[in-house]
Design a protein around this motif. Structure first.
Motif, PDB file in Angstrom:
ATOM      1  N   LEU A   3      25.763   4.970  -1.131  1.00 34.32           N
ATOM      2  CA  LEU A   3      27.122   3.267  -0.669  1.00 34.32           C
ATOM      3  C   LEU A   3      28.221   4.861   0.140  1.00 34.32           C
ATOM      4  N   LEU A   4      28.576   3.930   0.997  1.00 41.46           N
ATOM      5  CA  LEU A   4      29.660   4.208   1.714  1.00 41.46           C
ATOM      6  C   LEU A   4      29.889   3.149   2.539  1.00 41.46           C
ATOM      7  N   THR A   5      31.557   2.215   1.626  1.00 40.20           N
ATOM      8  CA  THR A   5      31.755   1.047   2.447  1.00 40.20           C
ATOM      9  C   THR A   5      33.516   1.279   2.266  1.00 40.20           C
ATOM     10  N   GLY A   6      34.307   0.083   2.827  1.00 37.28           N
ATOM     11  CA  GLY A   6      36.007  -0.346   3.404  1.00 37.28           C
ATOM     12  C   GLY A   6      35.981  -1.151   2.213  1.00 37.28           C
ATOM     13  N   ASP A   7      35.217  -1.492   1.248  1.00 38.04           N
ATOM     14  CA  ASP A   7      35.606  -2.222  -0.242  1.00 38.04           C
ATOM     15  C   ASP A   7      36.852  -1.853  -1.221  1.00 38.04           C
ATOM     16  N   SER A   8      36.456  -2.472  -1.859  1.00 42.85           N
ATOM     17  CA  SER A   8      36.900  -1.654  -3.054  1.00 42.85           C
ATOM     18  C   SER A   8      36.131  -1.462  -3.683  1.00 42.85           C
ATOM     19  N   PRO A   9      36.938  -0.297  -4.965  1.00 46.79           N
ATOM     20  CA  PRO A   9      35.655   0.289  -5.855  1.00 46.79           C
ATOM     21  C   PRO A   9      35.019  -0.779  -7.006  1.00 46.79           C
ATOM     22  N   ALA A  10      35.967  -1.758  -7.301  1.00 47.24           N
ATOM     23  CA  ALA A  10      35.208  -2.608  -8.495  1.00 47.24           C
ATOM     24  C   ALA A  10      33.563  -3.148  -7.242  1.00 47.24           C
ATOM     25  N   ASP A  49      26.865   9.108  -6.463  1.00 47.00           N
ATOM     26  CA  ASP A  49      27.089   8.737  -4.342  1.00 47.00           C
ATOM     27  C   ASP A  49      27.465   7.099  -4.252  1.00 47.00           C
ATOM     28  N   VAL A  50      28.339   6.990  -4.443  1.00 49.13           N
ATOM     29  CA  VAL A  50      29.680   5.527  -4.600  1.00 49.13           C
ATOM     30  C   VAL A  50      30.657   6.032  -3.470  1.00 49.13           C
ATOM     31  N   HIS A  51      31.383   5.542  -2.443  1.00 53.76           N
ATOM     32  CA  HIS A  51      32.557   5.719  -2.078  1.00 53.76           C
ATOM     33  C   HIS A  51      32.790   4.837  -0.711  1.00 53.76           C
ATOM     34  N   ALA A  52      33.775   3.997  -2.234  1.00 53.75           N
ATOM     35  CA  ALA A  52      34.844   3.518  -1.659  1.00 53.75           C
ATOM     36  C   ALA A  52      36.087   3.632  -1.116  1.00 53.75           C
ATOM     37  N   ARG A  53      36.438   2.534  -0.392  1.00 57.29           N
ATOM     38  CA  ARG A  53      37.827   2.350   0.800  1.00 57.29           C
ATOM     39  C   ARG A  53      37.825   3.253   1.436  1.00 57.29           C
ATOM     40  N   VAL A  80      22.887   7.257   4.465  1.00 54.20           N
ATOM     41  CA  VAL A  80      24.261   6.845   4.129  1.00 54.20           C
ATOM     42  C   VAL A  80      24.325   5.349   4.316  1.00 54.20           C
ATOM     43  N   LEU A  81      24.542   4.927   4.074  1.00 52.18           N
ATOM     44  CA  LEU A  81      24.442   3.162   3.220  1.00 52.18           C
ATOM     45  C   LEU A  81      25.844   2.272   3.198  1.00 52.18           C
ATOM     46  N   ASP A  82      25.858   1.352   4.564  1.00 48.99           N
ATOM     47  CA  ASP A  82      27.284   0.943   4.591  1.00 48.99           C
ATOM     48  C   ASP A  82      26.810  -0.379   3.738  1.00 48.99           C
ATOM     49  N   LYS A  83      28.297  -1.045   3.377  1.00 51.98           N
ATOM     50  CA  LYS A  83      27.706  -2.171   2.218  1.00 51.98           C
ATOM     51  C   LYS A  83      28.111  -3.687   2.933  1.00 51.98           C
ATOM     52  N   THR A  84      29.175  -4.171   3.569  1.00 53.14           N
ATOM     53  CA  THR A  84      28.621  -5.324   3.713  1.00 53.14           C
ATOM     54  C   THR A  84      27.984  -5.509   5.487  1.00 53.14           C
ATOM     55  N   GLY A  85      27.328  -6.252   5.288  1.00 52.28           N
ATOM     56  CA  GLY A  85      26.041  -6.430   6.243  1.00 52.28           C
ATOM     57  C   GLY A  85      24.874  -5.510   6.118  1.00 52.28           C
ATOM     58  N   THR A  86      24.942  -5.442   5.573  1.00 49.31           N
ATOM     59  CA  THR A  86      23.887  -3.720   5.484  1.00 49.31           C
ATOM     60  C   THR A  86      22.980  -3.995   4.242  1.00 49.31           C
ATOM     61  N   LEU A  87      23.850  -4.016   3.159  1.00 46.21           N
ATOM     62  CA  LEU A  87      22.549  -3.811   1.573  1.00 46.21           C
ATOM     63  C   LEU A  87      23.177  -5.244   0.922  1.00 46.21           C
ATOM     64  N   THR A  88      24.386  -6.566   1.483  1.00 45.99           N
ATOM     65  CA  THR A  88      24.226  -7.049   1.136  1.00 45.99           C
ATOM     66  C   THR A  88      24.377  -7.933   2.474  1.00 45.99           C
ATOM     67  N   GLU A  89      24.074  -8.703   2.032  1.00 50.07           N
ATOM     68  CA  GLU A  89      24.433 -10.798   3.415  1.00 50.07           C
ATOM     69  C   GLU A  89      25.413 -10.383   4.088  1.00 50.07           C
ATOM     70  N   GLY A  90      26.771 -10.226   4.074  1.00 54.26           N
ATOM     71  CA  GLY A  90      27.184 -10.135   4.623  1.00 54.26           C
ATOM     72  C   GLY A  90      28.877 -11.191   5.375  1.00 54.26           C
ATOM     73  N   ARG A  91      28.748 -12.159   4.372  1.00 58.04           N
ATOM     74  CA  ARG A  91      29.589 -13.201   4.433  1.00 58.04           C
ATOM     75  C   ARG A  91      29.510 -13.824   3.076  1.00 58.04           C
ATOM     76  N   MET A  92      30.823 -14.228   2.259  1.00 62.37           N
ATOM     77  CA  MET A  92      31.104 -14.745   1.689  1.00 62.37           C
ATOM     78  C   MET A  92      30.084 -16.360   1.070  1.00 62.37           C
ATOM     79  N   ARG A  93      30.106 -15.865  -0.063  1.00 56.20           N
ATOM     80  CA  ARG A  93      29.557 -17.020  -0.802  1.00 56.20           C
ATOM     81  C   ARG A  93      29.837 -17.237  -2.535  1.00 56.20           C
ATOM     82  N   VAL A  94      30.307 -18.510  -2.865  1.00 58.58           N
ATOM     83  CA  VAL A  94      30.873 -18.745  -4.011  1.00 58.58           C
ATOM     84  C   VAL A  94      30.300 -18.313  -4.994  1.00 58.58           C
TER      85      VAL A  94
END
Length: 756
Positions: free
Chosen positions: A599-606, A621-625, A453-467
């Motif tokens: 994938l397990l995240t507190g972010d939006s489904p999109a 296998d995607v679980h959001a919010r 089970v993988l968290d999204k932000t900071g695990t699969l992603t860089e964990g910081r916002m970019r334009v």
């Protein structure tokens, strides 16, 4: 003298049925101690208990008829100290002094044991090397080790004896005392006598400093194991302590009539623990919210990363629910308490972490069962050996030598080294590979893991916002739009603002100054740039040419901010948390090893769907919010389906799920509490280290199992030989050392594991 803390009057009475009591227990040293405490507590009617040696806590389920005082007395009668602690209390600070004292004892033992072993070996094999008063030199080197350095074992053995019980300390102490006493008698008996044997004759029929080096070696080896165990135990309570730090000590309580407005309120600083449901309190910018509640008035951005793991703050206003542990930024809030104390989401997270840590691993349960019978069995065999030789007509010296050999050969040095040495080698190899292996729980679980089970932000992603994109209305220069937006956002501390400023600076260089900057809580920021009134914030009514682009970006899970200049919409900026290429490679590597990624995240489904598509995780296998409780629930549901689950995360919000999973893996750049709750930590900023960690953990587990098989097999085979008189104590000590050497050598093979 009892060390039980005085208990409040109400704890002395019977508590409601079905209650859970937590006890802090002192004096436990090994798995046998854990088993003894659990057995004593379970003898009480209706009581169930789980004891955690690492945290020195016991979670006890007791009926109404068993009061707290009776639980404490039961533990004390077993020979340990106990006291009741609050269910939501963080563990006490680590006993640094105890670990330091253990380190000093180990250092002294090592310094004296090395020359003692060399000298004893030389004098045993070549008696002609003996010099005048060599007995005094040998004794001077050995006695501080077997006396002062081994004192914790002797003290525990005496305490066990007073309560009619045994533990590994009993066996260690008895072996050390027996070997020392026998050796001192031999030294006195041979004082002034010429050497009568040399070479192998001295080994097979020894006369001289027979076992002092064995006694010192046993002490040194076991002290080493205890030291590394104590270091690990110091960190075991770090999860709850880190989580407890999320709760503020004080809160600004509002006293007055809420219908009269805040002007009539009186603000008073009180301990956060006294808050009750319905109380109103103030949260200023930068302060943590003390309990779960609902915003009554005010507006602010709330940093929820501690609970959701997402880097973008949420906007809070009247009617918005907020949770304990989050931080208000950029505004003042008046909050009405809805859940306090143990009912808050943060307190439930702490409880979930502690319950998960109290669960025993398969290896620990096996050691508990073996320890409960191993020591008494060895003592019975040694006594039987002594009596048997005497009844068979053997001399007292021969009978005593066989009995001492049984005790020495049974000392669990190889067993004690089986796991620590493999862990130390694996830790060193892991450090080279960017992986930190924290304990055997990971190593014995990883082979059975089938779901990651993988968290999204900071695990699969860089964990910081970019334009991620800029769109403008016709006749508007994107560079000018970005320059003005960057100038305004440079005066803000918002996560989105930092991303806009970073991008604008990289693209355009120096930004103009902003005048009259105003933060708009819940909306954005405003200022004057190059004579124009610029507002950066939520996209409201937008022209058709921008509305379509905003809908497209938001559908892809991106965050969008709008820029207006002199009251007219000028453009929009999209921000996203990038997915590095290494994440896709890591997911492919997991699949290649037969693991199912989720994938397990507190972010939006999109946003979750976008990241899942980028790394190759199936939509099913995607679980959001998912809030922290939801993450724990998903992990438990997967385990309930018969899956062995590993959880990978980096935030405070992941801590409970990390602890609840069969295997917790934290990303090294994450929150301290996530790092404490995990069994493996990926120090390298590359998710492909996860695949390497799986390989290393599997190799380490195989090594530990091999070590344990050898250690147990060695005792099973060697004890009968010692009892039959085929091993004198010196050979028994050498065999014990050889067993330990084989275990260490086998562990050293891990230096080339996982990518070597």
């Amino acid at each position: 003298m009892s060390t039980t803390a005085p208990m409040p009057a109400e704890t002395a009475t019977e508590a409601p049925a079905g209650r859970t009591v937590e006890l802090a227990i002192g004096g436990m040293t090994c798995a046998a101690c854990v088993g003894r405490v659990e057995r004593k507590l379970r003898k009480l009617d209706g009581v169930r208990a789980a004891v955690n040696l690492a945290t020195e806590r016991a979670v006890v389920s007791a009926p109404a008829g068993v009061g707290d005082e009776r639980l404490v007395e039961t533990v004390e009668k077993a020979g340990y100290s106990a006291r009741v602690v609050a269910p939501d209390a963080a563990p006490e600070p680590e006993d640094v002094d105890a670990v330091r004292r253990l380190r000093v004892r180990l250092a002294v033992a090592l310094v004296l044991f090395v020359p003692l072993a060399d000298l004893s070996l030389a004098l045993s094999l070549v008696p002609s090397l003996r010099f005048p008063f060599w007995q005094l030199v040998v004794a001077a080197l050995a006695l501080p080790v077997v006396g002062w350095a081994a004192w914790p074992f002797h003290r525990a053995a005496v305490a066990n004896l007073r309560h009619g019980t045994t533990s590994m300390d009993t066996l260690v102490s008895l072996g050390v005392v027996a070997a020392t006493a026998w050796s001192l008698v031999g030294l006195v008996a041979t004082a002034g006598q010429p050497p009568v044997a040399s070479g192998w004759q001295a080994v097979l029929h020894p006369t001289g400093p027979l076992y002092l080096e064995v006694a010192a070696g046993v002490t040194t080896f076991v002290l080493a194991g205890r030291y590394f165990e104590a270091r690990a135990r110091r960190r075991a309570g770090g999860v709850m302590r880190a989580l407890a730090l999320l709760r503020p000590d004080e809160v600004a309580l509002l006293e007055g009539d809420p219908d009269c407005g805040t002007d009539g309120d009186t603000e008073r600083r009180v301990p956060a623990a006294v808050l009750r449901v319905g109380d109103r309190f103030v949260v200023r910018p930068g302060e943590r919210i003390a309990v779960d509640g609902t915003v009554e008035s005010g507006a602010a951005s709330v940093d929820t990363s501690a609970m959701t793991g997402e880097s973008v703050p949420v906007e809070a206003g009247p009617g918005t629910p907020v949770v304990a542990g989050t931080i208000a930024t950029g505004g003042r809030l008046v909050v009405v308490a809805d859940r306090v104390g143990a009912d808050t989401r943060l307190a439930r997270m702490i409880a979930a972490v502690e319950r998960a840590q109290a669960e025993k691993s398969a290896t620990q349960r096996l050691v508990d069962r073996i320890s409960s019978v191993f020591v008494p069995a060895v003592l019975v065999i040694a006594a039987g050996t002594l009596v048997g030789w005497l009844l068979a007509g053997g001399g007292a010296q021969q009978a005593l030598a066989a009995a001492v050999a049984v005790v020495i050969i049974a000392c669990p040095c190889a067993l004690g080294l089986a796991t620590p040495t493999a862990l130390m080698v694996a830790s060193g190899r892991g450090a080279e590979l960017g992986i930190f292996v924290k304990g055997h729980r990971a190593l014995e679980t990883v082979r059975a893991v089938d779901t990651i089970v993988l968290d999204k932000t900071g695990t699969l992603t860089e964990g910081r916002m970019r334009v991620a994109g800029v769109a403008c209305v016709p006749d508007t220069d994107p560079a000018a739009l970005l320059r003005r937006a960057g100038a305004v956002e440079r005066a803000s501390e918002h996560a989105i603002a930092r991303a806009v400023v970073e991008h604008a600076t990289q693209e355009l260089g120096e930004l103009p100054e902003v005048e009259g900057f105003t933060a708009l809580p819940g909306l954005g920021a405003r200022g004057t740039v190059e004579g124009a009134d610029v507002v950066v914030g939520r996209p409201e009514l937008l022209p058709d040419e921008l509305a379509g682009r905003v809908a497209e970006w938001e559908g892809a899970g991106r965050t969008v901010v709008a820029v207006t200049v002199d009251g007219a919409a000028a453009g929009v900026i999209a921000l996203a948390d990038p997915v590095p290429d290494s994440s896709r490679a890591a997911v492919d590597g997991l699949r290649a090893r037969g693991l199912r990624p989720v994938l397990l995240t507190g972010d939006s489904p999109a946003a979750a769907a976008t990241v899942a598509a980028a790394v190759g995780i199936d939509a099913v296998d995607v679980h959001a919010r998912a809030l922290p409780d939801d993450k724990v629930a998903l992990v438990q549901r997967l385990r309930g389906e018969g899956r062995t689950v590993a959880m990978v995360g980096d935030g405070v919000n992941d801590a409970a799920a990390l602890a609840a999973a069969d295997l917790g893996i934290a990303v090294g750049a994450g929150a301290d509490v996530a790092l404490e709750a995990a069994d493996l930590v990926l120090v390298r900023d590359d998710l492909r280290a996860l695949v390497t960690a799986i390989d290393l953990a599997r190799a380490t587990l195989g090594t530990i199992r091999g070590n344990l098989v050898w250690a147990f097999g060695y005792n099973v085979a060697a004890i009968p030989l010692a009892a039959s008189g085929l091993l004198n104590p010196l050979l028994a000590g050498a065999a014990m050392a050889l067993s330990s050497l084989l275990v260490v050598t086998n562990s050293l093979r891990l230096r080339t594991a996982a990518g070597g």
